[in-house]
Design a protein around this motif. Structure first.
Motif, PDB file in Angstrom:
ATOM      1  N   LYS A 284       1.129  -1.499  -0.344  1.00  0.00           N
ATOM      2  CA  LYS A 284      -0.115  -0.023  -0.081  1.00  0.00           C
ATOM      3  C   LYS A 284       0.606   1.557  -0.155  1.00  0.00           C
ATOM      4  N   GLN A 285       1.696   1.433   0.755  1.00  0.00           N
ATOM      5  CA  GLN A 285       2.814   2.412   0.953  1.00  0.00           C
ATOM      6  C   GLN A 285       3.275   2.782  -0.328  1.00  0.00           C
ATOM      7  N   ASN A 286       3.896   2.116  -1.114  1.00  0.00           N
ATOM      8  CA  ASN A 286       4.989   2.163  -1.795  1.00  0.00           C
ATOM      9  C   ASN A 286       4.234   2.486  -3.363  1.00  0.00           C
ATOM     10  N   PHE A 287       2.879   1.713  -3.206  1.00  0.00           N
ATOM     11  CA  PHE A 287       1.414   1.713  -4.954  1.00  0.00           C
ATOM     12  C   PHE A 287       1.007   3.766  -4.177  1.00  0.00           C
ATOM     13  N   CYS A 288       0.347   3.292  -3.344  1.00  0.00           N
ATOM     14  CA  CYS A 288      -0.423   5.075  -3.048  1.00  0.00           C
ATOM     15  C   CYS A 288       0.913   6.541  -3.090  1.00  0.00           C
ATOM     16  N   ASP A 289       2.557   6.500  -3.067  1.00  0.00           N
ATOM     17  CA  ASP A 289       3.622   7.005  -3.491  1.00  0.00           C
ATOM     18  C   ASP A 289       3.378   7.230  -4.668  1.00  0.00           C
ATOM     19  N   ASN A 290       3.788   5.871  -5.489  1.00  0.00           N
ATOM     20  CA  ASN A 290       4.136   5.815  -6.604  1.00  0.00           C
ATOM     21  C   ASN A 290       3.211   6.333  -7.495  1.00  0.00           C
ATOM     22  N   MET A 291       1.855   5.963  -7.457  1.00  0.00           N
ATOM     23  CA  MET A 291       0.118   6.876  -8.171  1.00  0.00           C
ATOM     24  C   MET A 291      -0.064   7.851  -7.378  1.00  0.00           C
ATOM     25  N   GLY A 292       0.667   8.419  -6.767  1.00  0.00           N
ATOM     26  CA  GLY A 292       0.193   9.596  -6.340  1.00  0.00           C
ATOM     27  C   GLY A 292      -1.427  10.059  -5.386  1.00  0.00           C
ATOM     28  N   LEU A 293      -1.364   8.869  -5.226  1.00  0.00           N
ATOM     29  CA  LEU A 293      -3.210   7.965  -4.753  1.00  0.00           C
ATOM     30  C   LEU A 293      -2.688   8.720  -3.003  1.00  0.00           C
ATOM     31  N   LYS A 294      -4.127   9.413  -2.129  1.00  0.00           N
ATOM     32  CA  LYS A 294      -3.760   9.340  -1.241  1.00  0.00           C
ATOM     33  C   LYS A 294      -4.213   8.580   0.046  1.00  0.00           C
ATOM     34  N   LYS A 295      -3.044   8.336   0.859  1.00  0.00           N
ATOM     35  CA  LYS A 295      -3.775   6.679   1.778  1.00  0.00           C
ATOM     36  C   LYS A 295      -4.769   7.301   1.707  1.00  0.00           C
ATOM     37  N   ASP A 296      -5.609   8.387   2.634  1.00  0.00           N
ATOM     38  CA  ASP A 296      -6.878   7.416   3.670  1.00  0.00           C
ATOM     39  C   ASP A 296      -8.150   7.730   2.632  1.00  0.00           C
ATOM     40  N   ASP A 297      -7.654   7.511   1.221  1.00  0.00           N
ATOM     41  CA  ASP A 297      -9.106   7.580   0.023  1.00  0.00           C
ATOM     42  C   ASP A 297      -8.565   5.443  -0.143  1.00  0.00           C
ATOM     43  N   VAL A 298      -7.852   5.110  -0.124  1.00  0.00           N
ATOM     44  CA  VAL A 298      -7.950   4.233  -0.478  1.00  0.00           C
ATOM     45  C   VAL A 298      -7.683   2.771   0.602  1.00  0.00           C
ATOM     46  N   ALA A 299      -8.096   1.562   0.301  1.00  0.00           N
ATOM     47  CA  ALA A 299      -8.634   0.403   0.819  1.00  0.00           C
ATOM     48  C   ALA A 299      -8.025  -0.529   0.900  1.00  0.00           C
ATOM     49  N   PHE A 300      -7.152  -0.952   1.585  1.00  0.00           N
ATOM     50  CA  PHE A 300      -5.993  -2.290   1.070  1.00  0.00           C
ATOM     51  C   PHE A 300      -6.984  -3.733   1.629  1.00  0.00           C
ATOM     52  N   VAL A 301      -7.132  -4.671   0.583  1.00  0.00           N
ATOM     53  CA  VAL A 301      -7.276  -5.599   0.704  1.00  0.00           C
ATOM     54  C   VAL A 301      -6.230  -7.124   0.915  1.00  0.00           C
ATOM     55  N   ASP A 302      -5.667  -6.989   2.239  1.00  0.00           N
ATOM     56  CA  ASP A 302      -3.984  -8.483   1.846  1.00  0.00           C
ATOM     57  C   ASP A 302      -4.447  -9.536   2.567  1.00  0.00           C
ATOM     58  N   THR A 303      -5.415 -10.406   1.182  1.00  0.00           N
ATOM     59  CA  THR A 303      -5.549 -11.647   1.659  1.00  0.00           C
ATOM     60  C   THR A 303      -5.087 -11.982   2.361  1.00  0.00           C
TER      61      THR A 303
END
Length: 504
Positions: A284-303
């Motif tokens: 999540k952390q790296n993906f949000c940084d790279n894609m310019g996504l705000k972490k609070d706008d993103v839900a992360f589902v980790d099986t």
């Protein structure tokens, strides 16, 4: 649930898997997959299969060309190209271009399936043209760990020796290590194309016998260079010049100017109300940084746990030698001896060997025993005898003890069931540290290098275990893998914790 969607995946192979499992998705495939009716007409070929065999594909045809009619310059559209409105109203001519029929059918349908290049092409360049058909509720981005690589193809500029020659420029006048000099070269290329277009249009030859296809080609090249110059010059700190590629005589062949941070460009590609990014290997952390996504706008589902039994996907970390640029020949040969031994242990099965580069593939082949050398097929996107990756894998499928050796099959290949019962990770696939963009990216995002390596490594682990009933054993020989797992322990998805001993 959402009633309308785009699904985007990384390859034709994966599109085929989607269509098989979810038939209501309307696929869009590239022009090279369809026969060009215009070329078939001019070459008097009346069979689609024969046209494909002869290379008369849509990517070779000209969809629109400028012609002179009654003394006026007009753009003539290929008579086989339908309009999207006719597709929507179902009033098309049966003899319509296969490529545009499937593309427009996907755009007017509620649910469509794209590859990244085709989807990003529309979102980047044709959004206004198709805006009535882009209003979907959700976009599903499969293989999401590849998105940065896809975006980067649409930002920056690649300069080729042929282009420099075509523009009558002297490559020796430019400093290929300096960004300002590359901006100047890009600007000079754009100016040269503009000048060529002007001179051709004003020439007597053109007035008597106009070549509108040439003008169109030059205008496309001008637009690309001019836009790249603006993008780079307005955000110089975010672009890096990679080292130029030279031929054996030291002459310039190509150079690329690429962005370090793609997050500023990413939002323009993700415009539906909801986005779903899918991958077994993103953090999540790296993906949000790279894609310019705000972490609070993103839900992360980790099986929390893999649905595949642990006994079907064992990983044996053998820790033979640490392989790097500084490895000795003895270290390399010792690793290859272990590969040979593992091949002997699996002498009746098909398998896969993954390493980090083509030269390392060749070295492995050179030092294996003769009997195991005969089992090997080197497989890349381009292979000897011009065989495609799919053709090499088809040959592999008919060889009961065949082993694929590759530096490019880390992801996107489906070696299910008996196609591979064992896989050997010979060398950890670190990104190319000699590339300037890699260094610049590491400086800006310290964990990016480790994240990229981990993602590729985990993708490699999944090549041969494709379902709950499938099984294969994985051997990791490079001790550097331990360092990656230690540095990246917070990034490793939970589904891998059991096989890596992280649950103990």
């Amino acid at each position: 649930y959402f009633d309308s969607s785009f699904t985007v995946t990384a390859s034709k192979h994966l599109q085929d898997q989607y269509i098989k499992d979810i038939p209501f998705l309307k696929p869009v495939k590239g022009k090279q997959n369809f026969p060009c009716l215009k070329l078939m007409s001019s070459e008097k070929v009346d069979n689609d299969r024969r046209a494909m065999r002869w290379g008369l594909t849509c990517d070779k045809g000209v969809c629109q060309e400028r012609i002179s009619k009654n003394g006026k310059e007009i753009v003539e559209v290929c008579k086989f190209k339908p309009t999207i409105k006719k597709v929507e109203d179902n009033t098309i001519d049966p003899q319509s271009c296969h490529y545009y029929l499937q593309k427009y059918d996907a755009l007017v349908s509620k649910h469509s399936l794209w590859n990244y290049h085709a989807f990003f092409q529309i979102m980047k360049f044709n959004k206004k043209l198709f805006e009535d058909y882009l209003d979907r509720k959700v976009s599903v981005f499969d293989e999401a760990h590849k998105i940065e690589d896809q975006i980067i193809q649409f930002v920056g500029f690649d300069i080729f020796a042929g282009q420099v020659d075509e523009c009558n420029l002297n490559s020796e006048k430019y400093d290929f290590t300096d960004l300002d000099s590359m901006i100047k070269l890009t600007d000079d290329i754009a100016y040269s194309y503009a000048d060529k277009i002007k001179n051709i249009k004003e020439s007597t030859i053109f007035k008597n016998d106009p070549d509108y296809e040439l003008i169109s080609k030059l205008e496309r090249r001008y637009d690309k260079a001019a836009q790249a110059k603006i993008d780079i010059a307005t955000d110089k700190d975010n672009f890096v010049v990679n080292d130029p590629v030279k031929d054996l005589n030291g002459n310039f062949r190509t150079i690329s100017v690429k962005p370090i941070d793609v997050s500023k460009f990413a939002n323009s590609f993700f415009e539906t109300e909801y986005q779903i990014f899918m991958s077994a290997t993103i953090d999540k952390q790296n993906f949000c940084d790279n894609m310019g996504l705000k972490k609070d706008d993103v839900a992360f589902v980790d099986t929390p746990k893999s649905p595949f039994p642990i006994t079907h996907r064992t990983i044996d970390l053998l820790n033979i030698k640490r392989l790097s640029y500084g490895s000795t020949e003895d270290d390399e040969i010792e690793v290859i001896k272990i590969i040979d031994r593992i091949l002997d242990e699996h002498s009746t099965e098909r398998g896969l060997i993954l390493t980090s580069s083509i030269p390392r593939c060749q070295k492995i082949l050179r030092y294996l025993s003769p009997k195991n050398t005969r089992r090997i097929r080197i497989c890349h996107s381009k292979n000897k005898d011009d065989k495609t990756q799919d053709e090499v894998i088809t040959e592999h499928a008919s060889d009961p003890t065949g082993v694929l050796l590759s530096s490019s099959l880390w992801e996107g290949v489906d070696l299910k069931d008996d196609l591979s019962r064992f896989q050997i990770i010979a060398k950890v696939p670190y990104p190319n540290y000699t590339e300037k963009r890699t260094k610049a990216k590491m400086a800006k995002f310290p964990l990016w290098y480790t994240s990229q390596t981990l993602t590729k490594l985990l993708q490699g682990f999944g090549r041969s275990i494709r379902s709950e009933d499938d099984w294969a054993k994985t051997y990791v020989l490079d001790t550097a893998a331990n360092n990656v797992f230690f540095k990246a322990q917070q990034m490793i998805p939970k589904a891998y914790h059991d096989v890596l001993g992280m649950d103990e």
